[in-house]
Design an enzyme around this catalytic site. Structure first.
Site, short mmCIF file in Angstrom:
data_model
loop_
_atom_site.label_atom_id
_atom_site.label_comp_id
_atom_site.label_asym_id
_atom_site.label_seq_id
_atom_site.Cartn_x
_atom_site.Cartn_y
_atom_site.Cartn_z
N ARG A 107 53.22 112.87 63.74
CA ARG A 107 52.84 112.29 62.44
C ARG A 107 53.00 110.77 62.42
NH1 ARG A 107 55.38 117.04 60.92
NH2 ARG A 107 53.87 118.59 60.21
N LYS A 129 42.39 99.84 61.65
CA LYS A 129 41.43 100.97 61.64
C LYS A 129 41.42 101.57 63.03
CE LYS A 129 37.74 99.90 58.37
NZ LYS A 129 36.29 99.64 58.30
N GLU A 171 30.54 89.80 67.00
CA GLU A 171 31.50 89.91 65.90
C GLU A 171 31.94 88.52 65.43
OE1 GLU A 171 31.99 92.75 64.51
OE2 GLU A 171 31.96 94.36 66.01
N LYS A 211 39.62 87.62 59.71
CA LYS A 211 39.83 89.07 59.65
C LYS A 211 41.19 89.38 59.04
CE LYS A 211 39.33 93.55 61.31
NZ LYS A 211 38.71 94.52 62.15
N GLU A 221 40.29 99.17 52.54
CA GLU A 221 38.86 98.99 52.30
C GLU A 221 38.43 99.52 50.94
OE1 GLU A 221 36.23 98.91 55.84
OE2 GLU A 221 35.17 100.52 54.80
N ARG A 225 37.17 94.41 51.85
CA ARG A 225 37.14 94.57 53.31
C ARG A 225 35.77 95.02 53.81
NH1 ARG A 225 41.65 97.37 57.34
NH2 ARG A 225 40.33 97.22 59.19
N ASN A 229 31.92 94.88 57.43
CA ASN A 229 30.93 95.83 57.94
C ASN A 229 29.53 95.23 57.98
OD1 ASN A 229 32.92 97.80 58.16
ND2 ASN A 229 32.64 98.43 56.03
N HIS A 232 26.84 96.34 60.43
CA HIS A 232 27.33 97.53 61.13
C HIS A 232 26.65 98.83 60.70
CE1 HIS A 232 30.27 94.83 62.75
NE2 HIS A 232 30.88 95.79 63.39
N HIS A 236 25.57 100.59 63.80
CA HIS A 236 26.16 101.85 64.26
C HIS A 236 25.07 102.89 64.54
CE1 HIS A 236 30.53 101.26 62.60
NE2 HIS A 236 30.36 100.74 63.78
N HIS A 248 28.64 97.91 71.73
CA HIS A 248 28.82 97.85 70.28
C HIS A 248 28.28 96.52 69.74
CE1 HIS A 248 30.70 98.40 66.38
NE2 HIS A 248 31.31 97.24 66.51
N1 LIG Z 1 38.87 99.33 64.76
C1 LIG Z 1 38.08 98.36 64.39
O1 LIG Z 1 38.28 97.72 63.35
C2 LIG Z 1 36.92 98.00 65.28
C3 LIG Z 1 36.21 96.81 65.04
C4 LIG Z 1 35.19 96.46 65.93
C5 LIG Z 1 34.87 97.29 67.00
N2 LIG Z 1 35.57 98.46 67.15
C6 LIG Z 1 35.26 99.35 68.28
O2 LIG Z 1 35.48 98.65 69.49
C7 LIG Z 1 34.63 99.22 70.49
C8 LIG Z 1 33.93 98.10 71.22
O3 LIG Z 1 34.90 97.32 71.84
P1 LIG Z 1 34.58 96.59 73.23
O4 LIG Z 1 33.31 95.84 73.12
O5 LIG Z 1 35.83 95.89 73.59
O6 LIG Z 1 34.25 97.79 74.22
P2 LIG Z 1 35.08 98.61 75.31
O7 LIG Z 1 36.45 98.88 74.88
O8 LIG Z 1 34.22 99.78 75.63
O9 LIG Z 1 35.13 97.61 76.56
C9 LIG Z 1 33.94 97.19 77.18
C10 LIG Z 1 34.08 97.17 78.70
O10 LIG Z 1 34.90 96.09 79.11
C11 LIG Z 1 35.82 96.52 80.11
N3 LIG Z 1 36.94 95.58 80.03
C12 LIG Z 1 37.87 95.50 79.06
N4 LIG Z 1 38.64 94.41 79.27
C13 LIG Z 1 38.21 93.83 80.39
C14 LIG Z 1 38.62 92.66 81.11
N5 LIG Z 1 39.59 91.85 80.65
N6 LIG Z 1 37.97 92.35 82.26
C15 LIG Z 1 36.96 93.13 82.70
N7 LIG Z 1 36.52 94.23 82.06
C16 LIG Z 1 37.14 94.57 80.91
C17 LIG Z 1 36.12 97.94 79.68
O11 LIG Z 1 36.67 98.69 80.72
C18 LIG Z 1 34.71 98.41 79.29
O12 LIG Z 1 33.97 98.79 80.41
C19 LIG Z 1 33.68 100.14 69.78
O13 LIG Z 1 34.08 101.47 69.96
C20 LIG Z 1 33.82 99.76 68.32
O14 LIG Z 1 33.54 100.82 67.44
C21 LIG Z 1 36.58 98.81 66.34
#
Ligand SMILES: NC(=O)c1ccc[n+]([C@@H]2O[C@H](COP(=O)([O-])OP(=O)(O)OC[C@H]3O[C@@H](n4cnc5c(N)ncnc54)[C@H](O)[C@@H]3O)[C@@H](O)[C@H]2O)c1
Length: 344
Positions: A107, A129, A171, A211, A221, A225, A229, A232, A236, A248
């Protein structure tokens, strides 16, 4: 080092400019049991202790219930108790997964985010989130569950591919459009992705400040907040329809232009703003248009989006730079016209 506070269900700090191995040592000295979650693709780069590290599938495929079950099993094998903690080190997909697992194990146990992509540093790791995807759409299962801290080591950007760096910039541009025009000017003053990389720390500090400010004013949200989005809802849907072959940020880039077209369609926005944003996104090398995705599929996904209310289409739009607005009950005809411009 820059430290930016976030107020949420607990207060914590985002530290920019740390050394990640020292952060892990420090956390390890404070908890008896630790599980580190990191993507398999970064295994060589990180060279972490295998006994206390869970290596995930790469990219979006880790945000899946089957992966959550695998981590739960590992936490069980290691008998991680309430005084244990999770450290999620990786991109946004990894911190989304790590935070979600932490919120559900016993939990809720403590967790720490060490984002390694630009998208993770400016967005995903901040704000609490967490979540995974389901067959119906992105991030449909999750929780609001803040980390104990977010620690950003800028040297991670050195190994990040241009594709992933550019995706993270989507972003950053979003943040500039909704809340800080100086971010847009900084990027416009650069002539290449290489030059933008050189001002990463400034862009990150500005984006994190926006942010954390927004999240601190509306953690769950309620309304404010929602401005984060921007881009998005359509983004999405495009990301899901691409089968997650688009990053993304690439999908958010298309979604950003869509949200601007829609704002124009509804009479709110001067097209000069759209052209400015399109120019910046194009310079970064991000997609702004696509003919690949059919309307009915996108529409279905947008109706299923968390932000939709009682079946009506809702978007965050812009009335101008730094002027986000809520576009409620958007007529399908206007949404379709904006889509047709995306297909050009
Ligand atoms: N929680 C939130 O508020 C929020 C906000 C925005 C995005 N997101 C989520 O984040 C995700 C996208 O994040 P992302 O773009 O980081 O994608 P990701 O986590 O898939 O990483 C992208 C790629 O980069 C590689 N990588 C990571 N760090 C590296 C480094 N330092 N050197 C070399 N390679 C590296 C990873 O292995 C992967 O192949 C989505 O799922 C999205 O929904 C969440």
């Amino acid at each position: 080092m820059v430290k930016i506070p976030v107020r949420a269900e607990r207060n914590y700090q985002v530290s920019i400019g740390v050394e990640w191995r020292s952060v892990i040592s420090d956390i390890s000295s404070r908890y008896t049991q630790i599980l580190i979650i990191a993507p398999q693709s970064m295994k060589d780069l990180l060279s972490l202790d295998d006994d206390r590290t869970f290596f995930t599938a790469d990219g979006e495929s880790q945000k899946d219930i089957a992966e959550v079950v695998r981590v739960w099993d590992r936490l069980g094998e290691l008998s991680i108790g309430r005084k244990g903690a999770i450290i999620a080190i990786g991109g946004g997909a990894t911190t989304d997964l790590g935070g979600f697992v932490a919120s559900t194990w016993l939990r809720g146990i403590d967790w720490f985010a060490i984002p390694t992509t630009l998208a993770g540093m400016v967005d995903a790791a901040i704000g609490g989130k967490t979540g995974i995807n389901t067959s119906a759409g992105k991030n449909l299962v999750g929780s609001f569950y803040s980390p104990q801290s977010v620690d950003i080591d800028l040297t991670f950007l050195e190994t990040l591919s241009d594709r992933d760096f550019a995706a993270g910039l989507a972003e950053v541009v979003k943040t500039g459009l909704i809340a800080d025009t100086s971010i847009l000017t900084l990027i416009e003053n650069c002539n290449s992705l290489k030059e933008i990389r050189q001002i990463s720390s400034e862009l990150i500090a500005k984006s994190v400040a926006v942010k954390s400010g927004v999240v601190s004013s509306d953690f769950r949200e309620g309304k404010v907040r929602e401005i984060l989005n921007f881009g998005h809802t359509f983004g999405h849907a495009v990301e899901k329809m691409s089968g997650y072959t688009l990053r993304h940020g690439e999908a958010v880039s298309i979604g950003t232009v869509y949200a601007l077209y829609l704002s124009e369609e509804l009479g709110e926005l001067d097209p000069v703003v759209t052209e400015r944003a399109r120019g910046i996104l194009t310079k970064i090398g991000l997609p702004t248009h696509s003919k690949e995705f059919e309307w009915d599929g996108l529409l279905g996904l947008m109706h299923g989006d968390k932000k939709a209310h009682s079946g009506s289409l809702r978007f965050i739009g812009l009335a101008g730079i730094e002027k986000p607005i809520w576009l409620e009950s958007v007529p399908e005809a206007a949404a379709r016209r904006a889509y047709e411009r995306i297909c050009r």
